[in-house]
Motif scaffolding. Structure first.
Motif, PDB file in Angstrom:
ATOM      1  N   ALA A 238     -73.402   7.927 -31.902  1.00 36.80           N
ATOM      2  CA  ALA A 238     -74.399   7.330 -32.787  1.00 36.80           C
ATOM      3  C   ALA A 238     -74.489   8.063 -34.117  1.00 36.80           C
ATOM      4  CB  ALA A 238     -75.764   7.332 -32.102  1.00 36.80           C
ATOM      5  N   ALA A 239     -74.200   9.366 -34.103  1.00 34.93           N
ATOM      6  CA  ALA A 239     -74.291  10.160 -35.329  1.00 34.93           C
ATOM      7  C   ALA A 239     -73.480  11.437 -35.164  1.00 34.93           C
ATOM      8  CB  ALA A 239     -75.747  10.501 -35.641  1.00 34.93           C
ATOM      9  N   ALA A 240     -73.053  11.980 -36.291  1.00 27.38           N
ATOM     10  CA  ALA A 240     -72.281  13.220 -36.265  1.00 27.38           C
ATOM     11  C   ALA A 240     -72.684  14.083 -37.453  1.00 27.38           C
ATOM     12  CB  ALA A 240     -70.787  12.931 -36.304  1.00 27.38           C
ATOM     13  N   PHE A 241     -72.818  15.371 -37.194  1.00 29.52           N
ATOM     14  CA  PHE A 241     -73.210  16.322 -38.223  1.00 29.52           C
ATOM     15  C   PHE A 241     -72.282  17.526 -38.156  1.00 29.52           C
ATOM     16  CE2 PHE A 241     -76.906  13.946 -36.899  1.00 29.52           C
ATOM     17  CZ  PHE A 241     -77.509  13.577 -38.101  1.00 29.52           C
ATOM     18  N   THR A 242     -72.096  18.175 -39.287  1.00 29.73           N
ATOM     19  CA  THR A 242     -71.226  19.332 -39.331  1.00 29.73           C
ATOM     20  C   THR A 242     -71.836  20.427 -40.186  1.00 29.73           C
ATOM     21  OG1 THR A 242     -69.008  20.135 -39.923  1.00 29.73           O
ATOM     22  CG2 THR A 242     -69.932  18.414 -41.302  1.00 29.73           C
ATOM     23  N   SER A 243     -71.476  21.650 -39.859  1.00 34.26           N
ATOM     24  CA  SER A 243     -71.749  22.752 -40.774  1.00 34.26           C
ATOM     25  C   SER A 243     -71.030  22.453 -42.086  1.00 34.26           C
ATOM     26  CB  SER A 243     -71.204  24.052 -40.177  1.00 34.26           C
ATOM     27  OG  SER A 243     -70.987  25.023 -41.175  1.00 34.26           O
ATOM     28  N   PRO A 244     -71.578  22.890 -43.218  1.00 36.60           N
ATOM     29  CA  PRO A 244     -70.878  22.656 -44.486  1.00 36.60           C
ATOM     30  C   PRO A 244     -69.664  23.537 -44.707  1.00 36.60           C
ATOM     31  CG  PRO A 244     -72.927  23.837 -44.865  1.00 36.60           C
ATOM     32  CD  PRO A 244     -72.915  23.465 -43.419  1.00 36.60           C
ATOM     33  N   ALA A 245     -69.415  24.500 -43.827  1.00 37.52           N
ATOM     34  CA  ALA A 245     -68.232  25.361 -43.962  1.00 37.52           C
ATOM     35  C   ALA A 245     -66.967  24.520 -43.856  1.00 37.52           C
ATOM     36  CB  ALA A 245     -68.239  26.444 -42.889  1.00 37.52           C
TER      37      ALA A 245
ATOM     38  N   ALA B  54     -84.819  18.937 -33.728  1.00 34.09           N
ATOM     39  CA  ALA B  54     -85.903  17.996 -34.017  1.00 34.09           C
ATOM     40  C   ALA B  54     -85.371  16.747 -34.710  1.00 34.09           C
ATOM     41  CB  ALA B  54     -86.962  18.669 -34.887  1.00 34.09           C
ATOM     42  N   ARG B  55     -84.323  16.914 -35.512  1.00 31.76           N
ATOM     43  CA  ARG B  55     -83.748  15.760 -36.217  1.00 31.76           C
ATOM     44  C   ARG B  55     -82.852  14.918 -35.331  1.00 31.76           C
ATOM     45  NH1 ARG B  55     -83.635  19.628 -40.534  1.00 31.76           N
ATOM     46  NH2 ARG B  55     -81.478  20.258 -40.121  1.00 31.76           N
ATOM     47  N   VAL B  56     -82.104  15.571 -34.404  1.00 32.49           N
ATOM     48  CA  VAL B  56     -81.109  14.819 -33.638  1.00 32.49           C
ATOM     49  C   VAL B  56     -81.659  14.213 -32.355  1.00 32.49           C
ATOM     50  CG1 VAL B  56     -79.243  16.208 -34.608  1.00 32.49           C
ATOM     51  CG2 VAL B  56     -80.169  16.784 -32.357  1.00 32.49           C
ATOM     52  N   ARG B  57     -82.706  14.788 -31.784  1.00 31.88           N
ATOM     53  CA  ARG B  57     -83.216  14.256 -30.515  1.00 31.88           C
ATOM     54  C   ARG B  57     -83.552  12.765 -30.595  1.00 31.88           C
ATOM     55  NH1 ARG B  57     -85.658  19.602 -29.298  1.00 31.88           N
ATOM     56  NH2 ARG B  57     -84.764  20.316 -27.301  1.00 31.88           N
ATOM     57  N   PRO B  58     -84.241  12.297 -31.643  1.00 30.83           N
ATOM     58  CA  PRO B  58     -84.541  10.855 -31.707  1.00 30.83           C
ATOM     59  C   PRO B  58     -83.286   9.982 -31.772  1.00 30.83           C
ATOM     60  CG  PRO B  58     -85.930  12.076 -33.231  1.00 30.83           C
ATOM     61  CD  PRO B  58     -84.875  13.024 -32.752  1.00 30.83           C
ATOM     62  N   LEU B  59     -82.187  10.528 -32.290  1.00 31.68           N
ATOM     63  CA  LEU B  59     -80.947   9.754 -32.429  1.00 31.68           C
ATOM     64  C   LEU B  59     -80.251   9.538 -31.097  1.00 31.68           C
ATOM     65  CD1 LEU B  59     -79.532  11.506 -35.631  1.00 31.68           C
ATOM     66  CD2 LEU B  59     -80.972   9.458 -35.500  1.00 31.68           C
ATOM     67  N   LEU B  60     -80.564  10.364 -30.105  1.00 32.03           N
ATOM     68  CA  LEU B  60     -79.907  10.249 -28.806  1.00 32.03           C
ATOM     69  C   LEU B  60     -80.270   8.960 -28.075  1.00 32.03           C
ATOM     70  CD1 LEU B  60     -80.314  13.952 -27.627  1.00 32.03           C
ATOM     71  CD2 LEU B  60     -78.185  12.827 -28.324  1.00 32.03           C
ATOM     72  N   SER B  61     -81.322   8.312 -28.498  1.00 30.42           N
ATOM     73  CA  SER B  61     -81.668   7.027 -27.877  1.00 30.42           C
ATOM     74  C   SER B  61     -80.652   5.950 -28.228  1.00 30.42           C
ATOM     75  CB  SER B  61     -83.064   6.582 -28.319  1.00 30.42           C
ATOM     76  OG  SER B  61     -83.105   6.412 -29.729  1.00 30.42           O
ATOM     77  N   ASP B  62     -79.837   6.207 -29.267  1.00 32.23           N
ATOM     78  CA  ASP B  62     -78.820   5.236 -29.688  1.00 32.23           C
ATOM     79  C   ASP B  62     -77.419   5.595 -29.223  1.00 32.23           C
ATOM     80  OD1 ASP B  62     -80.712   3.668 -31.104  1.00 32.23           O
ATOM     81  OD2 ASP B  62     -80.589   5.040 -32.809  1.00 32.23           O
ATOM     82  N   GLY B  63     -77.244   6.751 -28.583  1.00 30.98           N
ATOM     83  CA  GLY B  63     -75.920   7.168 -28.128  1.00 30.98           C
ATOM     84  C   GLY B  63     -75.732   8.655 -28.298  1.00 30.98           C
ATOM     85  N   ASP B  64     -74.481   9.091 -28.215  1.00 26.41           N
ATOM     86  CA  ASP B  64     -74.166  10.516 -28.334  1.00 26.41           C
ATOM     87  C   ASP B  64     -74.328  10.998 -29.774  1.00 26.41           C
ATOM     88  OD1 ASP B  64     -73.456  10.516 -25.650  1.00 26.41           O
ATOM     89  OD2 ASP B  64     -71.319  10.199 -26.084  1.00 26.41           O
ATOM     90  N   VAL B  65     -74.650  12.257 -29.916  1.00 23.01           N
ATOM     91  CA  VAL B  65     -74.673  12.911 -31.216  1.00 23.01           C
ATOM     92  C   VAL B  65     -73.717  14.092 -31.153  1.00 23.01           C
ATOM     93  CG1 VAL B  65     -76.055  14.160 -32.910  1.00 23.01           C
ATOM     94  CG2 VAL B  65     -77.045  12.197 -31.714  1.00 23.01           C
ATOM     95  N   VAL B  66     -72.835  14.195 -32.135  1.00 27.01           N
ATOM     96  CA  VAL B  66     -71.833  15.261 -32.187  1.00 27.01           C
ATOM     97  C   VAL B  66     -72.216  16.265 -33.266  1.00 27.01           C
ATOM     98  CG1 VAL B  66     -69.388  15.831 -32.498  1.00 27.01           C
ATOM     99  CG2 VAL B  66     -70.044  13.648 -31.439  1.00 27.01           C
ATOM    100  N   LEU B  67     -72.159  17.545 -32.916  1.00 27.21           N
ATOM    101  CA  LEU B  67     -72.375  18.624 -33.881  1.00 27.21           C
ATOM    102  C   LEU B  67     -71.116  19.476 -33.927  1.00 27.21           C
ATOM    103  CD1 LEU B  67     -75.970  19.864 -32.877  1.00 27.21           C
ATOM    104  CD2 LEU B  67     -75.358  18.053 -34.486  1.00 27.21           C
ATOM    105  N   VAL B  68     -70.548  19.640 -35.112  1.00 26.18           N
ATOM    106  CA  VAL B  68     -69.385  20.518 -35.295  1.00 26.18           C
ATOM    107  C   VAL B  68     -69.918  21.800 -35.923  1.00 26.18           C
ATOM    108  CG1 VAL B  68     -67.085  20.769 -36.279  1.00 26.18           C
ATOM    109  CG2 VAL B  68     -67.931  18.487 -35.620  1.00 26.18           C
ATOM    110  N   LEU B  69     -69.765  22.905 -35.226  1.00 28.88           N
ATOM    111  CA  LEU B  69     -70.490  24.111 -35.630  1.00 28.88           C
ATOM    112  C   LEU B  69     -69.735  25.381 -35.288  1.00 28.88           C
ATOM    113  CD1 LEU B  69     -73.555  24.245 -33.145  1.00 28.88           C
ATOM    114  CD2 LEU B  69     -71.386  23.144 -32.686  1.00 28.88           C
TER     115      LEU B  69
END
Length: 203
Positions: free
Chosen positions: A49-56, A131-146
């Motif tokens: 549903a969403a993906a976020f990454t460190s800016p590195a 706090a930002r990603v938990r609500p998004l989990l209702s729509d599917g997986d959330v990926v964090l690259v970190l």
């Protein structure tokens, strides 16, 4: 509900030699890029549903190699700021601070670019991410690259533990997948530090 999928970026020269890389933007090695590419099939059939990454750069490039769409950089996903220990190995640090332990002893400040962070400060950042990603989990997986240490603190906070409890989780290898999920509405650790070949063999 979806799952929170954590991916540590691919290998760099510093991760290979054990040097602490917090704010320094170290590029991935070719071996690191190749290992991340092997993870790409894992996400092909998952409902991301969403993906976020460190800016590195090493994390941003890893997200690209994974084939993730609409990835957003999140400054709170930067690695722990190691302050005056940036670029050093544990052995080098222990030469001046015998028996040094990051979780117990913390880091020393360096300069304006590397002021250093406490475990509590890192926890504050990952709490904001959660706090930002938990609500998004209702729509599917959330990926964090970190990054490695940040991932351990984030997992501890997901489980409702203090940030220092991250020491109880093995330091994730580069280009590995870990999953934070829930059972009976309780946060749990689904899998941890799974290498590309192991991930694919389970599918």
């Amino acid at each position: 509900m979806g799952e929170l999928i954590l991916v540590r970026h691919g290998e760099t020269e510093w991760s290979r030699t054990g040097q602490y890389a917090g704010r320094t933007d170290i590029p991935m090695t070719e071996a690191g890029r190749s290992a991340v590419r092997r993870l790409r099939p894992v996400f092909a059939s998952r409902p991301v549903a969403a993906a976020f990454t460190s800016p590195a750069g090493r994390a941003v490039q890893s997200a690209t190699l994974l084939g993730l769409a609409d990835v957003r950089a999140d400054d709170d996903l930067r690695e722990w700021d190691y302050g005056g220990y940036e670029g050093l190995t544990e052995r080098q640090i222990e030469a001046t601070r015998p028996d040094w332990d990051l979780w117990r002893d913390g880091v020393l400040p360096a300069d304006a670019a590397h002021p250093g962070e406490t475990a509590a400060q890192v926890a504050s950042r990952v709490d904001a991410v959660l706090a930002r990603v938990r609500p998004l989990l209702s729509d599917g997986d959330v990926v964090l690259v970190l990054h490695g240490h940040l991932q351990r603190v984030l997992a501890a906070r997901w489980l409702g533990l203090p940030p220092e409890a991250g020491r109880l989780l093995a330091h994730p290898h580069t280009a590995t997948v870990s999953i934070l999920t829930s059972e009976h509405d309780q946060p749990v650790l689904g899998s941890w530090n799974v290498r590309p070949d192991s991930v694919l063999s389970e599918r």
